[in-house]
Scaffold this motif. Sequence first.
Motif, PDB file in Angstrom:
ATOM      1  N   LEU A   5      20.698  69.664 -70.548  1.00 36.33           N
ATOM      2  CA  LEU A   5      19.410  69.299 -70.584  1.00 36.33           C
ATOM      3  C   LEU A   5      19.343  68.123 -71.632  1.00 36.33           C
ATOM      4  O   LEU A   5      18.647  66.961 -71.408  1.00 36.33           O
ATOM      5  N   TYR A   6      20.121  68.185 -72.681  1.00 37.42           N
ATOM      6  CA  TYR A   6      20.256  66.995 -73.522  1.00 37.42           C
ATOM      7  C   TYR A   6      20.864  65.831 -72.804  1.00 37.42           C
ATOM      8  O   TYR A   6      20.428  64.760 -73.010  1.00 37.42           O
ATOM      9  N   GLN A   7      21.869  65.866 -72.092  1.00 40.10           N
ATOM     10  CA  GLN A   7      22.388  64.787 -71.364  1.00 40.10           C
ATOM     11  C   GLN A   7      21.718  64.184 -70.330  1.00 40.10           C
ATOM     12  O   GLN A   7      21.799  63.002 -70.058  1.00 40.10           O
ATOM     13  N   ASN A   8      20.777  64.890 -69.881  1.00 36.48           N
ATOM     14  CA  ASN A   8      19.687  64.366 -68.889  1.00 36.48           C
ATOM     15  C   ASN A   8      18.470  64.050 -69.484  1.00 36.48           C
ATOM     16  O   ASN A   8      17.445  63.647 -68.901  1.00 36.48           O
ATOM     17  N   GLY A   9      18.500  63.727 -70.763  1.00 34.68           N
ATOM     18  CA  GLY A   9      17.476  63.042 -71.405  1.00 34.68           C
ATOM     19  C   GLY A   9      16.502  63.760 -72.114  1.00 34.68           C
ATOM     20  O   GLY A   9      15.406  63.342 -72.587  1.00 34.68           O
ATOM     21  N   ASN A  10      16.617  65.084 -72.103  1.00 37.58           N
ATOM     22  CA  ASN A  10      15.491  66.034 -72.685  1.00 37.58           C
ATOM     23  C   ASN A  10      15.723  66.369 -74.089  1.00 37.58           C
ATOM     24  O   ASN A  10      16.812  66.218 -74.682  1.00 37.58           O
ATOM     25  N   ASN A  11      14.633  66.770 -74.802  1.00 41.62           N
ATOM     26  CA  ASN A  11      14.652  67.194 -76.139  1.00 41.62           C
ATOM     27  C   ASN A  11      14.890  68.797 -76.241  1.00 41.62           C
ATOM     28  O   ASN A  11      15.030  69.275 -77.631  1.00 41.62           O
ATOM     29  N   VAL A  12      14.326  69.329 -75.534  1.00 44.63           N
ATOM     30  CA  VAL A  12      13.954  70.874 -75.531  1.00 44.63           C
ATOM     31  C   VAL A  12      12.791  71.191 -76.344  1.00 44.63           C
ATOM     32  O   VAL A  12      11.771  71.846 -76.023  1.00 44.63           O
ATOM     33  N   VAL A  13      13.079  70.799 -77.715  1.00 42.80           N
ATOM     34  CA  VAL A  13      11.797  71.180 -78.566  1.00 42.80           C
ATOM     35  C   VAL A  13      10.825  69.940 -78.677  1.00 42.80           C
ATOM     36  O   VAL A  13      10.999  68.982 -78.341  1.00 42.80           O
ATOM     37  N   PRO A  14       9.580  70.068 -79.282  1.00 38.73           N
ATOM     38  CA  PRO A  14       8.448  69.190 -79.398  1.00 38.73           C
ATOM     39  C   PRO A  14       9.070  68.141 -80.097  1.00 38.73           C
ATOM     40  O   PRO A  14       9.465  68.074 -81.195  1.00 38.73           O
ATOM     41  N   ILE A  15       9.000  66.846 -79.870  1.00 37.23           N
ATOM     42  CA  ILE A  15       9.226  65.738 -80.604  1.00 37.23           C
ATOM     43  C   ILE A  15       8.033  64.722 -80.467  1.00 37.23           C
ATOM     44  O   ILE A  15       7.488  64.431 -79.537  1.00 37.23           O
ATOM     45  N   ASP A  16       7.723  64.195 -81.847  1.00 34.08           N
ATOM     46  CA  ASP A  16       6.594  63.133 -81.790  1.00 34.08           C
ATOM     47  C   ASP A  16       5.367  63.528 -81.189  1.00 34.08           C
ATOM     48  O   ASP A  16       4.602  62.879 -80.478  1.00 34.08           O
ATOM     49  N   ASP A  17       5.115  64.992 -81.499  1.00 39.63           N
ATOM     50  CA  ASP A  17       3.930  65.418 -81.049  1.00 39.63           C
ATOM     51  C   ASP A  17       3.663  65.624 -79.571  1.00 39.63           C
ATOM     52  O   ASP A  17       2.532  65.986 -79.129  1.00 39.63           O
ATOM     53  N   LYS A  18       4.720  65.499 -78.703  1.00 40.55           N
ATOM     54  CA  LYS A  18       4.883  65.740 -77.372  1.00 40.55           C
ATOM     55  C   LYS A  18       5.317  67.096 -77.263  1.00 40.55           C
ATOM     56  O   LYS A  18       6.023  67.627 -78.035  1.00 40.55           O
ATOM     57  N   PRO A  19       5.007  67.664 -76.051  1.00 40.94           N
ATOM     58  CA  PRO A  19       5.168  69.057 -75.907  1.00 40.94           C
ATOM     59  C   PRO A  19       6.502  69.437 -75.553  1.00 40.94           C
ATOM     60  O   PRO A  19       7.330  68.501 -75.483  1.00 40.94           O
ATOM     61  N   THR A  20       7.052  70.803 -75.426  1.00 39.56           N
ATOM     62  CA  THR A  20       8.391  70.761 -74.930  1.00 39.56           C
ATOM     63  C   THR A  20       8.607  70.333 -73.598  1.00 39.56           C
ATOM     64  O   THR A  20       7.849  70.211 -72.825  1.00 39.56           O
ATOM     65  N   ASP A  21       9.819  69.799 -73.177  1.00 35.83           N
ATOM     66  CA  ASP A  21      10.164  69.420 -72.197  1.00 35.83           C
ATOM     67  C   ASP A  21      11.061  70.179 -71.241  1.00 35.83           C
ATOM     68  O   ASP A  21      11.612  69.848 -70.084  1.00 35.83           O
ATOM     69  N   ILE A  22      11.043  71.437 -71.647  1.00 33.72           N
ATOM     70  CA  ILE A  22      11.901  72.444 -70.790  1.00 33.72           C
ATOM     71  C   ILE A  22      11.522  72.889 -69.369  1.00 33.72           C
ATOM     72  O   ILE A  22      12.102  73.505 -68.447  1.00 33.72           O
ATOM     73  N   ASP A  23      10.177  72.168 -68.876  1.00 30.15           N
ATOM     74  CA  ASP A  23       9.784  72.336 -67.446  1.00 30.15           C
ATOM     75  C   ASP A  23       9.417  71.004 -66.910  1.00 30.15           C
ATOM     76  O   ASP A  23       8.628  71.091 -65.936  1.00 30.15           O
ATOM     77  N   ASN A  24       9.965  70.122 -67.462  1.00 36.03           N
ATOM     78  CA  ASN A  24       9.657  68.782 -66.855  1.00 36.03           C
ATOM     79  C   ASN A  24      10.493  68.353 -65.501  1.00 36.03           C
ATOM     80  O   ASN A  24      11.531  69.390 -65.459  1.00 36.03           O
TER      81      ASN A  24
END
Length: 368
Positions: free
Chosen positions: A158-177
Amino acid sequence: MAKNFEKQNPDIKIDIELTPAAQYFVKLDAAAAGGVAPDIFWINMPYFIQYAKNGLLEPLNSDIDKSKLDMGNIVASSVKAYQYNGKQLAIPRDVDSIAVWYNKKLFDEAKVSYPTNNWSWDQLKAKTAELKAGLKGDAFPLVMDLSGDGQDSYLNLLYQNGNNVVPIDDKPTDIDNDKSIWVYHQLQEMMKSGQLPTAQQMSEVKTENIFQSNRAAMAYAGSWLAAPFAGNPLINDHIGVVLMPKIERQSGVAHSLGFAMSSKGTHKAEAWRYIQFMSSEASQEILAKAVIPANKTAAKAWAANIKNVDVTPYIETLEFTKAYPTAGTNTPKWQNIWIASLKRIFMGTDAKKEMDKSVKKISRVMEK
């Protein structure tokens, strides 16, 4: 290490209390709630925010500023992970990292070239396909543990594919993008094709046992398995280790333990002297006999201490790793909800539909 400190600081007695891992935070939580936490204790990333938010950790910024401790020579992702509201509340003690092991005999048997440090995810998939076609018997092309928190498997992807997993900069989690769903689909497809064991198969046998019994050509494994693998005479003359393959970017997960000081402690000056001593390069090099020290110079000693196999990829990956993902004051709770969804996905459930059902609940817990 504590005895060395006492020799140099005869006015201070260090009382070490050993607690089994399964009981550690139960005991520490009770002590902290009662205002009687130890002067110094270990904290980890999942529990850090809870302790920081409740004011249980003593800020160390002024002590660091007055000391000779070089925070720039400590693994950056871990240093940042123990900061809260601009305050450094723990000093990283040691770190874990992830790499990919390979079995040269199985690669030779399948007539497949060995992986290298500069490979990509597409190249890994190509190799697993070639291995699947060329291997005899019941050996697997690739194994990784998908049953737990993902530290040594899907979190890295997930990290290698550009995700953060946890909310960053007031953006929601990206585990479902879309990028996350792509990762889940990749793993599902590899299980269906036999390039990875099925979730059922992996629930029955540990990844490390499969690799050490010469039944896996490749394995994602944490640094805690480096010494057992390299010290195993059944495999150590025909195994190697490389960096994880790149997807969109080079990345990976690094977790650590940190030295923390109780904000309620009555021996803060003495506690800092001990933390500073344990964080010194000399102490960290002693620690390198057991784990990767957080001190980047001493970390090289850990790799040198492991014989038979070059394990430096574990050290190299620390230059671009991200900290183990934590959010809110109850990381274990939202993790468990996510893991339950992922287990269903890895058993074959539609990934998008499953994440659509669970992501709102996960997000609410992350925000608390």
